[in-house]
Structure formats: structure tokens, C-alpha cells
Design a protein around this motif. Structure first.
Motif, short mmCIF file in Angstrom:
data_model
loop_
_atom_site.label_atom_id
_atom_site.label_comp_id
_atom_site.label_asym_id
_atom_site.label_seq_id
_atom_site.Cartn_x
_atom_site.Cartn_y
_atom_site.Cartn_z
N LEU A 171 0.82 -1.20 0.00
CA LEU A 171 0.00 0.00 0.00
C LEU A 171 0.86 1.26 0.00
CD1 LEU A 171 -2.87 -0.96 2.45
CD2 LEU A 171 -3.07 -0.54 0.00
N LEU A 172 1.91 1.26 0.80
CA LEU A 172 2.77 2.44 0.85
C LEU A 172 3.48 2.69 -0.47
CD1 LEU A 172 4.38 2.27 4.41
CD2 LEU A 172 2.60 3.82 3.58
N THR A 173 3.99 1.63 -1.09
CA THR A 173 4.69 1.83 -2.36
C THR A 173 3.73 2.24 -3.48
OG1 THR A 173 4.59 -0.53 -2.85
CG2 THR A 173 6.61 0.30 -1.83
N THR A 174 2.48 1.84 -3.36
CA THR A 174 1.48 2.23 -4.35
C THR A 174 1.03 3.66 -4.13
OG1 THR A 174 0.70 -0.05 -4.49
CG2 THR A 174 -0.77 1.64 -5.33
N LYS A 175 0.71 4.00 -2.90
CA LYS A 175 0.17 5.33 -2.58
C LYS A 175 1.26 6.39 -2.50
CE LYS A 175 -3.31 7.75 -0.48
NZ LYS A 175 -4.39 8.24 -1.26
#
Length: 152
Positions: A107-111
Motif C-alpha cells: 500500500l505504501l509503495t502504491t500510494k
């Protein structure tokens, strides 16, 4: 009364048409019918594999993966709200907890594809809103943004 049974069955099938439901959800939807009629409808649906709490739990878990990933706390709340049996909730949460760190990282790498220190607090709030535990959030933030730097 056959008409009552048919009406209850029709109502249950209509409820199941959109997606899988828990037995408790179907029972709530049929609460205006006598309990023996509801029992017959539920038994029929289970015999014909139209109502399966385990399959419904798996569907909920799979729906909340990938870009829609949620943490174990939110998963537990979602399953409880839907009326999943306690044993299935515990099994799903235990299985999901093992991959919590990977989901938080994804989620962090996507967002936040480019780690900017100023986004650290925003990212923490984002993961908290998704139902991740404090420990998982802190570890994911450290992996993604690095150790927090003191301003003094």
C-alpha cells in the motif's frame, strides 16, 4: 404453509443474488418469517451449496487484498459486522496477520511511490485508517521512509 416457505426462499435467493452472504445475514433478512420456515430455507440453501460461511469469509478476505488491502483490525471489524462465526473470524485474522507487513508495504509503495519525509505522517494515518496495528504501521513506515529524524 408452502406459500410462506416459497416466499422466504425467494427472498433469500434474491439476497444471495448479489454476492455470498453469511447464514446470520440471511436469517436477519428473513426475520419476518417463522423460525421453522427460516430453518427450512437455510437448510435448503446449505444443502445446495448456496449458503456457505467459509466461502463467504474467503470472499471477504480476497476482496480486501491488493490495492484495497486492510489490516487485521479492520478485517475483524468487517467480519464481525457482517455476522461471521467467531471461529471463522479468528482463522481469517490469524491467516491475514501473517501477511500484514507485506500488505502495508504494498500500500505504501502504491500510494507513496517516492518516499518523501513530509508524507510520513500522512502515510501513517492512511495505514491506520485501513486498520493496521500500530506496530505494523511503525515498521512499514521505517522500511518505506527510513528511521524518523530528530529535528533538534
Amino acid at each position: 404453509m408452502p406459500d410462506e416457505y416459497e416466499a422466504a426462499l425467494t427472498a433469500a435467493l434474491r439476497r444471495l443474488q448479489a454476492s455470498d452472504r453469511y447464514e446470520s445475514e440471511v436469517r436477519r433478512a428473513l426475520s419476518k418469517y417463522p423460525s421453522r420456515t427460516v430453518d427450512r430455507v437455510v437448510a435448503y440453501l446449505q444443502e445446495n451449496r448456496l449458503l456457505d460461511d467459509e466461502r463467504t469469509t474467503q470472499m471477504v478476505v480476497e476482496f480486501n487484498e491488493g490495492r484495497r488491502a486492510i489490516g487485521v483490525e479492520r478485517l475483524r471489524a468487517t467480519l464481525e459486522q457482517r455476522g461471521a462465526p467467531d471461529e471463522l473470524i479468528e482463522n481469517a485474522v490469524a491467516a491475514t496477520a501473517q501477511g500484514d507487513a507485506e500488505r502495508a508495504d504494498l500500500l505504501l509503495t502504491t500510494k507513496f511511490p517516492t518516499p518523501v519525509v513530509q508524507d510520513r505522517a500522512k502515510a501513517g494515518r492512511f495505514l491506520y485508517g485501513r486498520g493496521f496495528t500500530e506496530e505494523t504501521i511503525e515498521e512499514a513506515l521505517e522500511r518505506h521512509f527510513g528511521s524518523p529524524q530528530s529535528e533538534f
